[in-house]
Design a protein around this motif. Structure first.
Motif, short mmCIF file in Angstrom:
data_model
loop_
_atom_site.label_atom_id
_atom_site.label_comp_id
_atom_site.label_asym_id
_atom_site.label_seq_id
_atom_site.Cartn_x
_atom_site.Cartn_y
_atom_site.Cartn_z
N UNK A 189 11.98 -15.00 -62.46
CA UNK A 189 11.21 -14.30 -61.44
C UNK A 189 10.27 -13.26 -62.05
N UNK A 190 9.00 -13.33 -61.67
CA UNK A 190 8.00 -12.38 -62.13
C UNK A 190 7.97 -11.20 -61.16
N UNK A 191 8.39 -10.04 -61.65
CA UNK A 191 8.38 -8.84 -60.81
C UNK A 191 7.02 -8.16 -60.81
N UNK A 192 6.29 -8.30 -61.93
CA UNK A 192 4.97 -7.67 -62.01
C UNK A 192 4.17 -8.35 -63.11
N UNK A 193 2.85 -8.35 -62.93
CA UNK A 193 1.91 -8.79 -63.97
C UNK A 193 1.08 -7.58 -64.34
N UNK A 194 1.19 -7.15 -65.58
CA UNK A 194 0.52 -5.92 -66.00
C UNK A 194 -0.60 -6.23 -66.99
N UNK A 195 -1.68 -5.51 -66.83
CA UNK A 195 -2.79 -5.53 -67.80
C UNK A 195 -3.01 -4.10 -68.25
N UNK A 196 -2.29 -3.68 -69.30
CA UNK A 196 -2.25 -2.25 -69.66
C UNK A 196 -3.61 -1.61 -69.89
N UNK A 211 4.02 -10.02 -68.64
CA UNK A 211 4.84 -10.44 -67.49
C UNK A 211 6.16 -9.67 -67.53
N UNK A 212 6.43 -8.97 -66.44
CA UNK A 212 7.71 -8.26 -66.31
C UNK A 212 8.64 -9.17 -65.52
N UNK A 213 9.67 -9.70 -66.20
CA UNK A 213 10.52 -10.74 -65.63
C UNK A 213 11.91 -10.21 -65.29
N UNK A 214 12.46 -10.72 -64.20
CA UNK A 214 13.85 -10.44 -63.83
C UNK A 214 14.68 -11.65 -64.24
N UNK A 215 15.53 -11.47 -65.24
CA UNK A 215 16.31 -12.58 -65.80
C UNK A 215 17.71 -12.54 -65.21
N UNK A 216 18.16 -13.66 -64.68
CA UNK A 216 19.50 -13.74 -64.10
C UNK A 216 20.55 -13.70 -65.21
N UNK A 217 21.78 -13.24 -64.90
CA UNK A 217 22.80 -13.08 -65.94
C UNK A 217 23.21 -14.37 -66.64
#
Length: 796
Positions: free
Chosen positions: A31-38, A157-163
């Motif tokens: 799951x992509x929680x955010x897409x960042x372009x610093x 890509x800031x991802x939420x990784x399941x356990x």
């Protein structure tokens, strides 16, 4: 997990737009929680060099820094303590814009003009590090746009990784998933065992005392030259959310992010004995970790110790301060190991200490990727720290972990997914994920899938089917109607039995209650249990009620008190719910069980049929009898004896198949009054699963007899140690087939220790009318048996 797109593309050359890649990651379960372009909001920030640093004349904690930004020099006021002359920094002059839309202006600070500012990583939007100004290294040309130097044109890509997906806690793991999805070649070159110099590992040692907690441990002896990491490495670490510390520490973090395997470097000169012992901690042993906090350990915590046995790191979580790598370090022992997930998870949660390493170890890193991670780190250290690496590492791995082999049936895959996939398509879809395929002649329409060890979540056929579904795309699987004629449906046997129990209780006049599982310690003590031997919630809704209930009775008592306050003192409540007991052995979670509890209070209203009376224990034992009949239990009986929270002489254990599953009786004096409920109170509490697991009676049809009964009353003088139930069991066994039923109906205490208990017996034959002599004979046999077995005296 933060994954820069440029880093992903290093392993998987994906040309798709970031939005399409984000959509693919979501479809793949990452799951992509955010897409960042610093760098999007950074304008005008340049590379500059600090020429001179002098104290601010009007402020103790500020400095005046003269900077050269390529086209000239200027002065800024800076409060960071780490700025020194010669340092290459990110300089935001007046007119530059920083993340958040903040535009700088020339202004006076404590009487001195500041033409802009020097930037930390947080001010550039590269992480939370605000401890000092970010150093850019020596290779950057002055005046260059800092976005070009730091790669801030990148997408993160800031991802939420399941356990269950430890493999996705790495850039390579994410690249593997995307390469399979976009059908591009995954470019992962296995690192070679590169050496430099003449260093050897002969004078270091590794000993594993806790092999169950640490199945593998590798160590390398490496000579290093400490310094700053190159800009490209600092850039990637910053984009991934980690700050640069030093070249050696940065390499360990870089490999962890790249391959998902944490590493640790010990200063070999500060490691007594120049060796490693991996062992379990001693009771109340203390270790000060890198954050400067002393940690009190227990024998379930795993330590990495020096050769003298002194702790140097909490395995898989955080290193200790004694052998920490410093600027003066010249030689390190590089650790790469595999620690079992449950042990790391227990220690991390108990200490309240989480790190990037523990987040990966407790998910399960690849035990067969340990050496590759160590070798990759050695390569990078040669590149960035002029390292001299020992030719061969020490690798203690007595029992290598084998890859899981899973039988997969094509028909089963299609039945679960509702598709019509060929066996070849299924095999081809699994191969890019690293799942090997083997042929099995015993499977007509299937094959063997060999799961890689970096995927510990692949254990069963259904796990492989899930992978096939992900490769197809869950949104691409068409909707289908279920075949209603083939659906089993309905409730399970256990579900039907649980409903039967509640139906019986409602039929007996009880109302169902649902009470809060968090109670006060005083409520636990009131029913005779030890409040210290309970499970407590650290974030309870109410601070005075932190205990997860070990019994349902306190909640029912509170419910009865609430009703009593509303003038409803006569009530019968029951609840089916969880109780929470302390963990058993080395278990991490509480021992959670299903219980059934009943509480009856007040007066039994029977007028005008009979006189009203206070409730007594027979009202609740009647419920036990009704449950026994409804569930057709073969052996349910009561055995008198004390129980916590119950009256010492008016309670009994409930036995099913000879095992105690709970208690029944009158609530102990004072308990009800304490919560505002008057006496008497009667209750029962039993383990519901144990009740439902009881052996059932044989279901045999017995025709009703058309012949009359012969009733007999027998009275016996019994000692206080003899229960009426035991005598009833003796009468039942002696009466045999002629005895239709027996029950006690009267108890008389003339004084002293003895009491008289009367039983009603009903005799009937299935094929004839019993004669007086037959009834007299079996009556005498029953009397003789009770006198003989229980030492009773027959009352004539």
């Amino acid at each position: 997990m933060r994954a820069p797109l440029s880093w992903i593309r290093e392993f998987a050359p994906i040309e798709a737009e970031p939005s399409a890649i984000a959509e693919a990651l979501d479809r793949l379960g990452l799951e992509v929680e955010a897409i960042e372009t610093p760098g999007r909001e950074i304008v005008g920030v340049r590379v500059a060099r600090a020429l001179e640093v002098r104290k601010h004349p009007n402020a103790d904690k500020l400095s005046l820094v003269e900077v050269d930004y390529g086209d000239g020099t200027t002065t800024v006021v800076c409060g960071a303590p780490n700025v020194v002359a010669g340092m290459v920094v990110a300089f935001a002059p007046s007119g530059a814009t920083l993340p958040g839309g903040f535009t700088l202006e020339k202004r006076k600070i404590r009487g001195e003009t500041s033409d802009g500012m020097l930037c930390s990583a947080r001010e550039l939007g590269l992480g939370d590090d605000h401890e000092g100004i970010m150093s850019l290294g020596e290779g950057s040309a002055l005046g260059t746009d800092v976005r070009d130097v730091l790669g801030l044109h990148d997408v993160v890509f800031d991802l939420s990784i399941t356990p269950n997906r430890p493999d996705a806690m790495s850039v390579i793991g994410i690249a593997r998933e995307l390469a399979a999805h976009f059908d591009v070649v995954l470019n992962i070159s296995e690192p070679e065992n590169t050496t430099a110099g003449s260093r050897t590992a002969d004078d270091i040692s590794v000993e594993i005392e806790a092999i169950d907690a640490c199945p593998r441990f590798t160590a390398r002896r490496i000579a290093v030259t400490m310094g700053a990491s190159p800009v490209w490495m600092q850039q990637r670490l910053a984009l991934a959310g980690m700050r640069s510390i030093s070249n050696v520490v940065d390499v360990t973090n870089y490999v962890m992010l790249e391959r998902g395997h944490p590493l640790h470097a010990f200063d070999l000169s500060r490691l007594p004995g120049r060796g490693i012992i991996v062992r379990l901690a001693r009771e109340k042993e203390t270790l000060t970790t890198l954050d400067g906090v002393p940690r009190i350990l227990t024998p379930v915590d795993l330590l990495v110790c020096d050769a003298q046995g002194d702790g140097q790191a909490i395995a898989g979580i955080m290193g200790g301060s004694q052998a920490e790598v410093q600027t003066s370090t010249t030689e390190v022992l590089l650790e790469a190991a595999y620690f079992t997930p449950m042990g790391i998870s227990k220690t991390s949660k108990r200490l309240g200490l989480r790190s990037e390493a523990s987040a990966r170890f407790e998910r399960g890193v690849d035990p067969n990727g340990v050496l590759a991670a160590s070798t990759r780190a050695a390569q990078l250290l040669i590149e960035v720290a002029a390292a001299q690496v020992a030719p061969e590492p020490i690798d203690v791995y007595p029992e290598p972990v084998q890859r899981e082999k899973i039988s997969v049936r094509t028909a089963r895959v299609n039945a679960i997914l509702g598709l019509d996939l060929s066996a070849e398509w299924i095999k081809d879809s699994l191969t890019p994920l690293g799942i090997a395929i083997e042929v099995d002649a015993t499977l007509d329409d299937g094959f063997i899938a060999v799961a890689p060890t970096y995927r510990p979540d692949l254990e069963r056929e259904i796990d492989i089917i899930e992978e096939v579904g992900r490769r197809v795309g869950l949104d691409e699987i068409p909707r289908t109607l279920p075949h209603t004629t083939e659906q089993g449906g309905g409730l399970t046997v256990r579900q039907r039995e649980r409903r039967l129990v509640t139906d019986v209780l409602v039929g007996m006049g009880c109302s169902e209650a649902m009470t809060v599982p968090l109670i006060a310690p005083d409520d636990v003590a009131a029913i005779g249990l030890d409040p210290d031997c309970t499970v407590r919630a650290s974030n309870a809704l109410r601070s005075e009620e932190p205990v997860l209930r070990p019994s349902l009775i306190p909640g029912l008592l509170r419910a009865a008190a609430y009703n009593a306050g509303l003038s409803r003192a006569d009530l019968a409540l029951f609840e089916v719910g969880h109780v929470f007991l302390p963990p058993v052995g080395d278990e991490l979670l509480p021992d959670e069980r299903d219980r059934l509890a009943v509480l009856i209070a007040g007066t039994v209203r029977r007028a005008p049929v009979e006189l009203d009376r206070p409730v007594d224990v027979h009202d609740v034992t009647e419920i036990i009898d009704a449950l026994s009949v409804a569930l057709e239990l073969a052996d349910l009986r009561l055995e008198a004896g004390p129980a916590p929270g119950f009256h010492p002489t008016r309670s009994a254990a409930v036995l099913v198949d000879g095992e105690s599953i709970g208690h029944v009786g009158e609530i102990a004096p004072g308990v009800g009054e304490r919560v505002g409920v008057g006496r008497p109170l009667v209750a029962l509490e039993v383990d519901l699963d144990a009740l439902l697991d009881g052996i059932r009676r044989q279901r045999t049809f017995v025709p009703l007899s058309r012949f009359p009964t012969s009733s007999v009353d027998l009275a016996f003088v019994l000692g206080d140690g003899v229960s009426a139930g035991a005598v009833q069991a003796t009468l039942t066994a002696t009466g045999g087939e002629l005895l239709e039923h027996v029950y006690p109906f009267d108890e008389f205490r003339p004084g002293g220790r003895s009491r008289s208990v009367a039983f009603a017996l009903c005799f009937r034959a299935a094929d004839r009318t019993l004669t007086d002599s037959e009834v007299a004979e079996v009556r005498q046999e029953c009397i003789d048996a009770v006198v003989r077995v229980h030492g009773a005296e027959f009352r004539t």
